[in-house]
Design an enzyme around this catalytic site. Structure first.
Site, PDB file in Angstrom:
ATOM      1  CB  CYS A   1      -3.770   3.195  -1.621  1.00 50.64           C
ATOM      2  SG  CYS A   1      -4.953   4.536  -1.390  1.00 50.64           S
TER       3      CYS A   1
ATOM      4  CD  GLN B   1      -6.665  -4.792   3.921  1.00 54.59           C
ATOM      5  OE1 GLN B   1      -7.581  -5.595   4.053  1.00 54.59           O
ATOM      6  NE2 GLN B   1      -6.879  -3.535   3.563  1.00 54.59           N
TER       7      GLN B   1
ATOM      8  CE  LYS C   1      -7.407  -0.498   5.743  1.00 52.38           C
ATOM      9  NZ  LYS C   1      -8.270  -0.064   4.639  1.00 52.38           N
TER      10      LYS C   1
ATOM     11  CG  HIS D   1      -1.930   0.992   1.357  1.00 55.04           C
ATOM     12  ND1 HIS D   1      -1.677   2.311   1.656  1.00 55.04           N
ATOM     13  CD2 HIS D   1      -3.281   0.900   1.205  1.00 55.04           C
ATOM     14  CE1 HIS D   1      -2.822   2.983   1.702  1.00 55.04           C
ATOM     15  NE2 HIS D   1      -3.806   2.150   1.423  1.00 55.04           N
TER      16      HIS D   1
ATOM     17  CG  ASP E   1       0.387  -2.003   6.338  1.00 51.30           C
ATOM     18  OD1 ASP E   1      -0.495  -2.094   7.211  1.00 51.30           O
ATOM     19  OD2 ASP E   1       0.208  -1.388   5.266  1.00 51.30           O
TER      20      ASP E   1
END
Length: 420
Positions: free
Chosen positions: A378, A214, A237, A134, A211
């Site tokens: 993104c 997700q 999220k 991302h 990261d």
């Protein structure tokens, strides 16, 4: 079929918006949780209750409301620490989103306190990311390289949408200062294997960041078990509010890092010519924090824990397996990413031959009430790697059903007919 004890219809009742009728009498089919998830009534009520009865600024006032607010805010930190199995609550830093958490760590390099060698970076040093990141895990490292003269390098992505680690030994080397990659791709759905990369990172004495925006909402994540140095994720999220994110970092590293922002509450003492700083995590939380948002995030962690992260993962695996079988029935549909549910999350991006994703998304919404995301999500470098400008992305969560996937397939057949 769902995992034993997983009642998706009961869960859906906790999300009032899923019962909403859209203009024209369409039912809402929400397949955009990879962008931002919907919120259960329990989270909304926790935030409303605090705003109505308990709100005050935190860490400042000695009156009842200030004390209650501080207790609730710090209680949320405890909940998030437990949710990701952090060894210490003080390793949980609240930020406004995952992007800020990633920028915070990137800022630490080249701005060392006490000249800590781990954060010293300049010409000849290297930063490693991947082609599937991302923008939030690309741009901060580009800025760091530009600021310091370091070199930015990256893992390529295979045609199947997996991380290509064939050149690991050469890519991660004695010049590497930090490796920062996604735990789960927001486009491909790919869940990356951390351990082989981390083993090489440790060999060369570098640091590693994930990261996990997700992955944390969709599967059990234990930061101790992962073994990395930093993990970033976001609230909106994971059925929580926007405006709140999290950085987890090893305590001794957070202690060594300089403040990212200056202001109130991140200080120990201030003189006109210098300041000393509060201990972590408050050193990184300048100014009035997102109080109610943190409380909402704590409520979100409570909600997901009560449902069971193992069950959520199993439910989504069933959904993605079903979708991977059903979507190829649509003529001209090309899935970008792994075609099997192995090491894969509930996100599927695809193209329809000869039809722009913006048209796909518009028709799905206008005719069927199906919410998907279109564009490069993104992650423009990843799309460039596959030679496409954009994709349509359907992303699933604990409240989605196979019937909604069937609706998506019907909608895509209709799109084909419109442009056929």
């Amino acid at each position: 079929m769902s995992a034993p004890g997983f009642d998706v219809e009961r869960i859906r009742k906790d999300f009032p918006v899923l019962g909403r009728e859209l203009p024209g009498g369409r039912s809402l089919v929400y397949l955009d949780s990879g962008n931002s998830s919907q919120k259960p009534a329990q989270v909304v009520e926790a935030m409303r209750d605090h705003l109505t009865w308990h709100y005050g600024n935190v860490g400042r006032a000695l009156h009842v409301l200030g004390s209650e607010s501080t207790e609730a805010y710090e209680g949320a930190r405890d909940k998030i620490a437990a949710f990701v199995q952090a060894p210490s609550r003080d390793e949980i830093v609240f930020t406004k989103n995952a992007s800020e958490a990633l920028n915070l760590v990137a800022y630490a390099f080249g701005n060392p306190v006490g000249e800590d060698e781990r954060f010293r970076i300049g010409p000849g040093d290297e930063i490693v990311i991947s082609e599937m990141e991302h923008h939030s895990n690309i741009v901060p490292w580009q800025l760091l390289a530009q600021r310091t003269g370091a070199t930015l390098r990256w893992f390529p992505v295979t045609d199947e949408g997996r991380l290509d680690v064939g050149g690991l030994e050469e890519l991660v080397n004695e010049r590497t200062k930090i490796v920062s990659i996604t735990h789960q791709s927001n486009v491909l759905g790919t869940v990356n294997s951390v351990s082989p990369i981390l083993a090489r990172v440790r060999e060369v004495g570098a640091l590693m960041m994930l990261d996990a925006s997700q992955s944390v909402p969709h599967q059990p994540v234990d930061v101790t078990e992962l073994g990395v140095d930093f993990v970033a994720f976001t609230g909106h999220k994971m059925v929580g509010p926007s405006g709140i994110g999290v950085l987890w970092g090893r305590r001794e590293l957070l202690d060594a890092m300089p403040p990212f922002l200056g202001g109130g509450e991140m200080i120990e003492a201030v003189w006109m010519d210098h300041s000393t700083y509060a201990p972590v995590p408050h050193k990184f939380e300048a100014g009035t924090p997102p109080i109610v948002e943190a409380i909402g995030l704590g409520a979100a962690a409570d909600y997901l824990t009560a449902v069971g992260m193992d069950q959520i993962k199993a439910h989504e695996k069933e959904l993605v397996a079903y979708a991977l079988e059903a979507l190829p029935e649509v003529p001209g549909l090309r899935i970008i990413g792994p075609h099997t549910p192995i090491a894969r999350g509930g996100t599927i991006s695809f193209t329809l031959e000869g039809i722009h994703p913006h048209d796909v998304g518009q028709i799905l919404d206008d005719v069927y009430g199906i919410a998907v995301r279109v564009g490069h999500h993104c992650a423009r470098p990843l799309h460039l790697r596959f030679g496409i400008p954009a994709t349509t992305r359907a992303s699933f969560y604990l409240y989605n059903t196979t019937a909604e996937i069937d609706a998506l397939v019907r909608g895509l057949h209709h799109v084909q007919k419109v442009f056929g």
